[in-house]
Design a protein around this motif. Structure first.
Motif, mmCIF file in Angstrom:
data_model
loop_
_atom_site.group_PDB
_atom_site.id
_atom_site.type_symbol
_atom_site.label_atom_id
_atom_site.label_comp_id
_atom_site.label_asym_id
_atom_site.label_seq_id
_atom_site.Cartn_x
_atom_site.Cartn_y
_atom_site.Cartn_z
ATOM 1 N N UNK A 156 0.836 -1.204 0.000
ATOM 2 C CA UNK A 156 0.000 0.000 0.000
ATOM 3 C C UNK A 156 0.871 1.254 0.000
ATOM 4 N N UNK A 157 1.919 1.270 0.828
ATOM 5 C CA UNK A 157 2.801 2.442 0.894
ATOM 6 C C UNK A 157 3.460 2.713 -0.465
ATOM 7 N N UNK A 158 3.967 1.668 -1.088
ATOM 8 C CA UNK A 158 4.701 1.877 -2.334
ATOM 9 C C UNK A 158 3.758 2.210 -3.490
ATOM 10 N N UNK A 159 2.514 1.727 -3.435
ATOM 11 C CA UNK A 159 1.542 2.092 -4.457
ATOM 12 C C UNK A 159 1.124 3.548 -4.303
ATOM 13 N N UNK A 160 1.008 4.027 -3.068
ATOM 14 C CA UNK A 160 0.738 5.453 -2.850
ATOM 15 C C UNK A 160 1.865 6.291 -3.434
ATOM 16 N N UNK A 161 3.094 5.837 -3.264
ATOM 17 C CA UNK A 161 4.244 6.525 -3.875
ATOM 18 C C UNK A 161 4.036 6.674 -5.375
ATOM 19 N N UNK A 162 3.680 5.585 -6.034
ATOM 20 C CA UNK A 162 3.491 5.600 -7.486
ATOM 21 C C UNK A 162 2.325 6.497 -7.881
ATOM 22 N N UNK A 163 1.215 6.400 -7.176
ATOM 23 C CA UNK A 163 0.023 7.165 -7.536
ATOM 24 C C UNK A 163 0.236 8.668 -7.352
ATOM 25 N N UNK B 233 2.947 9.999 -9.975
ATOM 26 C CA UNK B 233 2.508 10.042 -11.365
ATOM 27 C C UNK B 233 1.298 10.940 -11.587
ATOM 28 N N UNK B 234 0.501 11.161 -10.549
ATOM 29 C CA UNK B 234 -0.676 12.016 -10.693
ATOM 30 C C UNK B 234 -0.387 13.474 -10.370
ATOM 31 N N UNK B 235 0.567 13.724 -9.466
ATOM 32 C CA UNK B 235 0.770 15.090 -8.968
ATOM 33 C C UNK B 235 2.151 15.652 -9.273
ATOM 34 N N UNK B 236 3.191 14.825 -9.133
ATOM 35 C CA UNK B 236 4.557 15.347 -9.132
ATOM 36 C C UNK B 236 5.344 15.127 -10.414
ATOM 37 N N UNK B 237 4.904 14.227 -11.260
ATOM 38 C CA UNK B 237 5.712 13.821 -12.412
ATOM 39 C C UNK B 237 6.146 15.002 -13.280
ATOM 40 N N UNK B 238 5.276 15.961 -13.486
ATOM 41 C CA UNK B 238 5.574 17.035 -14.441
ATOM 42 C C UNK B 238 6.195 18.268 -13.783
ATOM 43 N N UNK C 82 9.546 -0.558 -9.367
ATOM 44 C CA UNK C 82 9.510 -1.238 -8.065
ATOM 45 C C UNK C 82 8.086 -1.301 -7.500
ATOM 46 N N UNK C 83 7.315 -0.199 -7.524
ATOM 47 C CA UNK C 83 5.928 -0.303 -7.036
ATOM 48 C C UNK C 83 5.103 -1.365 -7.760
ATOM 49 N N UNK C 84 5.212 -1.417 -9.081
ATOM 50 C CA UNK C 84 4.439 -2.403 -9.841
ATOM 51 C C UNK C 84 4.920 -3.825 -9.554
ATOM 52 N N UNK C 85 6.224 -3.994 -9.416
ATOM 53 C CA UNK C 85 6.751 -5.329 -9.139
ATOM 54 C C UNK C 85 6.335 -5.811 -7.752
ATOM 55 N N UNK C 86 6.357 -4.909 -6.774
ATOM 56 C CA UNK C 86 5.977 -5.345 -5.428
ATOM 57 C C UNK C 86 4.479 -5.600 -5.339
ATOM 58 N N UNK C 87 3.696 -4.809 -6.053
ATOM 59 C CA UNK C 87 2.261 -5.083 -6.127
ATOM 60 C C UNK C 87 2.026 -6.447 -6.773
ATOM 61 N N UNK C 88 2.769 -6.748 -7.837
ATOM 62 C CA UNK C 88 2.668 -8.043 -8.486
ATOM 63 C C UNK C 88 3.050 -9.173 -7.547
ATOM 64 N N UNK C 89 4.065 -8.934 -6.718
ATOM 65 C CA UNK C 89 4.466 -9.949 -5.744
ATOM 66 C C UNK C 89 3.332 -10.214 -4.766
ATOM 67 N N UNK C 90 2.696 -9.147 -4.287
ATOM 68 C CA UNK C 90 1.582 -9.325 -3.344
ATOM 69 C C UNK C 90 0.420 -10.075 -3.991
ATOM 70 N N UNK C 91 0.138 -9.750 -5.238
ATOM 71 C CA UNK C 91 -0.999 -10.366 -5.929
ATOM 72 C C UNK C 91 -0.765 -11.857 -6.167
ATOM 73 N N UNK C 92 0.425 -12.218 -6.637
ATOM 74 C CA UNK C 92 0.647 -13.583 -7.113
ATOM 75 C C UNK C 92 1.290 -14.521 -6.095
#
Length: 210
Positions: A88-95, A98-103, A122-132
């Motif tokens: 959850x923490x690392x997905x918040x980092x990604x969201x 990418x939604x607020x700070x990227x530009x 890393x966020x997507x990979x760790x989310x994938x680890x949790x899912x699978x």
């Protein structure tokens, strides 16, 4: 007792461990040599970023599960509720990035590579680890309250230190620029994001368990 990682899980974790430690160490080297402040201040600033702290949790969790599963530290990080919290923490980092700070900033060369690793790969990979790979039947609604402690402590630390140092790691936490009222609203919005993702994770786990 938690099962040891199977071969596919070990390969997945090995790739994740390499990428996250590579990104963190390389990013620290870049940051510490910017010269914008004395070394001790730069070290504190480096670990004042939620991005860095959350990626560090991913690194510690993945490394512990892969290499130290039989130790007390390994067993702690292997707990499904701990892995879910870090996801959850690392997905918040990604969201948020990418939604607020990227530009807000433009990166080139290795800085761009490190930025994408820390905020996307890393966020997507760790989310994938949790899912699978992570069993979810142990997740309960009460875990959500514990998951919110870390973001709360982080926010209090950043605002407290920023009041004395003048350094805020993220623009939306800058009390000097926006005032305390606006920053409190920003914190409330991000807290709702943490809560929403926490509820979503538990709901998904409970549904899959049923």
């Amino acid at each position: 007792m938690e099962k040891s990682p199977n071969l596919s899980q070990k390969i997945y974790l090995s790739i994740l461990v390499f990428l996250v430690w590579f990104a963190l160490i390389f990013q620290f080297s870049v940051h510490i040599n910017t010269g914008v402040a004395v070394k001790s201040e730069l070290v504190i600033r480096f670990f004042s970023y939620f991005t860095i702290d959350s990626n560090l949790l991913v690194a510690l969790c993945s490394t512990s599960i892969l290499f130290f599963r039989s130790t007390s530290v390994g067993r702690f990080f292997a707990k499904p509720q701990v892995i879910a919290a870090i996801a959850i923490y690392i997905i918040v980092v990604a969201l948020v990035y990418n939604a607020v700070l990227r530009f807000l900033w433009a990166f080139e060369g290795w800085s761009m590579v490190l930025n994408e690793l820390l905020h996307v790969v890393v966020p997507l990979m760790f989310l994938g680890y949790w899912i699978y790979f992570v069993p979810k039947q142990q997740l309960q609604w009460k875990h959500i309250w514990f998951w919110l402690i870390y973001p709360l402590v982080y926010t209090i630390f950043v605002l407290f230190r920023g009041n004395y140092s003048g350094f805020y790691p993220y623009p939306f936490l800058n009390v000097t620029k926006f005032g305390i009222e606006k920053v409190v609203v920003n914190c409330a919005i991000i807290t709702l994001l943490f809560a929403f993702l926490s509820i979503l994770f538990v709901a998904m786990a409970r549904r899959k368990t049923k």
